[in-house]
Enzyme design. Structure first.
Site, PDB file in Angstrom:
ATOM      1  N   LYS A   1      56.933  53.176  25.214  1.00  0.00           N
ATOM      2  CA  LYS A   1      55.601  53.684  24.826  1.00  0.00           C
ATOM      3  C   LYS A   1      55.600  55.216  24.836  1.00  0.00           C
ATOM      4  O   LYS A   1      55.083  55.850  23.913  1.00  0.00           O
ATOM      5  CB  LYS A   1      54.531  53.114  25.779  1.00  0.00           C
ATOM      6  CG  LYS A   1      54.309  51.613  25.596  1.00  0.00           C
ATOM      7  CD  LYS A   1      53.476  50.955  26.691  1.00  0.00           C
ATOM      8  CE  LYS A   1      53.447  49.439  26.497  1.00  0.00           C
ATOM      9  NZ  LYS A   1      52.718  48.709  27.531  1.00  0.00           N
TER      10      LYS A   1
ATOM     11  N   GLN B   1      50.028  49.533  33.367  1.00  0.00           N
ATOM     12  CA  GLN B   1      51.060  48.551  33.024  1.00  0.00           C
ATOM     13  C   GLN B   1      51.005  47.365  33.983  1.00  0.00           C
ATOM     14  O   GLN B   1      50.910  47.535  35.207  1.00  0.00           O
ATOM     15  CB  GLN B   1      52.451  49.222  33.061  1.00  0.00           C
ATOM     16  CG  GLN B   1      53.584  48.348  32.564  1.00  0.00           C
ATOM     17  CD  GLN B   1      53.509  47.994  31.079  1.00  0.00           C
ATOM     18  OE1 GLN B   1      52.954  48.742  30.278  1.00  0.00           O
ATOM     19  NE2 GLN B   1      54.052  46.860  30.701  1.00  0.00           N
TER      20      GLN B   1
ATOM     21  N   ASP C   1      44.553  49.155  25.553  1.00  0.00           N
ATOM     22  CA  ASP C   1      45.175  47.826  25.643  1.00  0.00           C
ATOM     23  C   ASP C   1      44.231  46.750  25.110  1.00  0.00           C
ATOM     24  O   ASP C   1      44.668  45.641  24.799  1.00  0.00           O
ATOM     25  CB  ASP C   1      45.472  47.484  27.120  1.00  0.00           C
ATOM     26  CG  ASP C   1      46.936  47.662  27.485  1.00  0.00           C
ATOM     27  OD1 ASP C   1      47.786  47.531  26.593  1.00  0.00           O
ATOM     28  OD2 ASP C   1      47.200  47.914  28.675  1.00  0.00           O
TER      29      ASP C   1
HETATM   30  N1  GUN Z   1      52.580  43.997  30.519  1.00  0.00           N
HETATM   31  C1  GUN Z   1      53.091  43.229  29.519  1.00  0.00           C
HETATM   32  N2  GUN Z   1      52.479  43.515  28.350  1.00  0.00           N
HETATM   33  C2  GUN Z   1      51.571  44.466  28.611  1.00  0.00           C
HETATM   34  C3  GUN Z   1      50.635  45.176  27.799  1.00  0.00           C
HETATM   35  O1  GUN Z   1      50.504  44.964  26.586  1.00  0.00           O
HETATM   36  N3  GUN Z   1      49.877  46.098  28.445  1.00  0.00           N
HETATM   37  C4  GUN Z   1      49.965  46.331  29.775  1.00  0.00           C
HETATM   38  N4  GUN Z   1      49.153  47.244  30.318  1.00  0.00           N
HETATM   39  N5  GUN Z   1      50.831  45.700  30.551  1.00  0.00           N
HETATM   40  C5  GUN Z   1      51.616  44.766  29.973  1.00  0.00           C
END
Ligand code: GUN
Length: 293
Positions: free
Chosen positions: A52, A96, A119
């Site tokens: 990211k 996350q 998200d």
């Molecule tokens: N853990 C696995 N996929 C995601 C996601 O799309 N966003 C976040 N914040 N954590 C994750």
């Protein structure tokens, strides 16, 4: 059979976003800014957050990675979330997942300002999505919609089976594909652990979205010839021939299902890169105040 190349599509969209960033700069705006909170040392989470941050660098976004030790308390994390809500330099941020067991992810999610929830996990955004109102769409379902759109796959009137009912993939995906929208108008069935005849349900589908987290679960005999198969799974299976001792496979038995499908996403290089792309698209929307004016 067409391979839906998520990696290539992500690169294309990356170029498009970078151009938008240049435009924003030329108009005297600041560049979009994504922040990410990473708690603990989960290897997969570290790798996701790294990709990211790299995407941000590639498109010219500002990014801030806040790493915290696994011992952080729930209260401390809530304070951090509050700080990000109040930080006007941050357009959007993510926490996350998964979080350590002593932290309630629901409590953290509820504390995130929906306007910065890129998200799309906050109930306000989920609710707005379900009602068809402007909202940040969760990254994986949005990435899949973009894939279907860019590969000109028609969805209207098609039978779609979503395998898995998680809050971040299966459930929102089923809602979005059933809605009256350009990529939508499907007749959607969600298949889960209590479904009576999983194989028959999948066999009926024109579009299969596999999001259950079970390696190679969907086999060629379960898939209708000509179906579109989207594989969300990222599973590690042991592989002594690899230096790291494992390799990544999806929820779909790619080698055989690719012989019957009309379109299929590989793993890796399919949905994964589109999920990151989608988060970056949401951050751009946040910076441009497209969802919340
Ligand atoms: N853990 C696995 N996929 C995601 C996601 O799309 N966003 C976040 N914040 N954590 C994750």
């Amino acid at each position: 059979m067409v391979i839906i190349d998520g990696k290539e599509l992500a690169s294309k969209i990356k170029v498009e976003i970078a151009k938008e960033v240049d435009l924003l700069k030329a108009e005297g705006h600041k560049v979009p800014h994504l922040a990410a909170i990473l708690v603990g040392d989960n290897a997969a989470s570290q790798s996701y957050v790294k990709s990211k941050v790299k995407f941000c660098d590639d498109v010219g976004f500002e990014s801030t990675l806040i790493k915290k030790d696994e011992s952080i308390t729930e209260e401390e994390l809530l304070d951090l979330v509050k700080d990000l809500n109040e930080d006007d330099t941050v357009d959007g941020y993510i926490v996350q997942l998964p979080l350590p067991r002593h932290i309630d992810p629901e409590k953290i999610n509820l504390a995130i300002d929906p306007q910065k929830d890129v998200d799309g996990f906050h109930p306000t955004n989920f609710g707005r999505m379900a009602l068809g109102l402007p909202s940040y769409l969760p990254a994986t379902p949005q990435g899949i919609l973009v894939m279907l759109e860019r590969y000109n796959i028609s969805t209207s009137g098609k039978k779609c089976v979503v395998v898995g009912r998680s809050n971040i993939v299966g459930m929102p995906m089923s809602i979005l594909l059933s809605q009256k929208r350009e990529i939508g108008n499907c007749t959607v069935t969600i298949v889960h652990s209590r479904t009576k005849d999983v194989e028959q349900e999948i066999k009926n589908a024109d579009i299969v979205i596999a999001a259950i987290g079970r390696a190679n679960y969907i086999t060629a005999d379960m898939v209708k010839p000509g179906a579109v198969v989207i594989d969300v799974g990222i599973n590690r299976i042991e592989d002594p021939t690899k230096k790291r001792g494992y390799r990544l496979v999806g929820d779909v038995d790619y080698a055989n299902v690719s012989k019957v499908a009309s379109f299929i996403t590989p793993v890796p290089g399919g949905v994964g890169p589109m999920t990151v792309t989608s988060l970056i698209m949401n951050t751009l929307k946040a910076a441009k105040k497209e969802i919340y004016k």
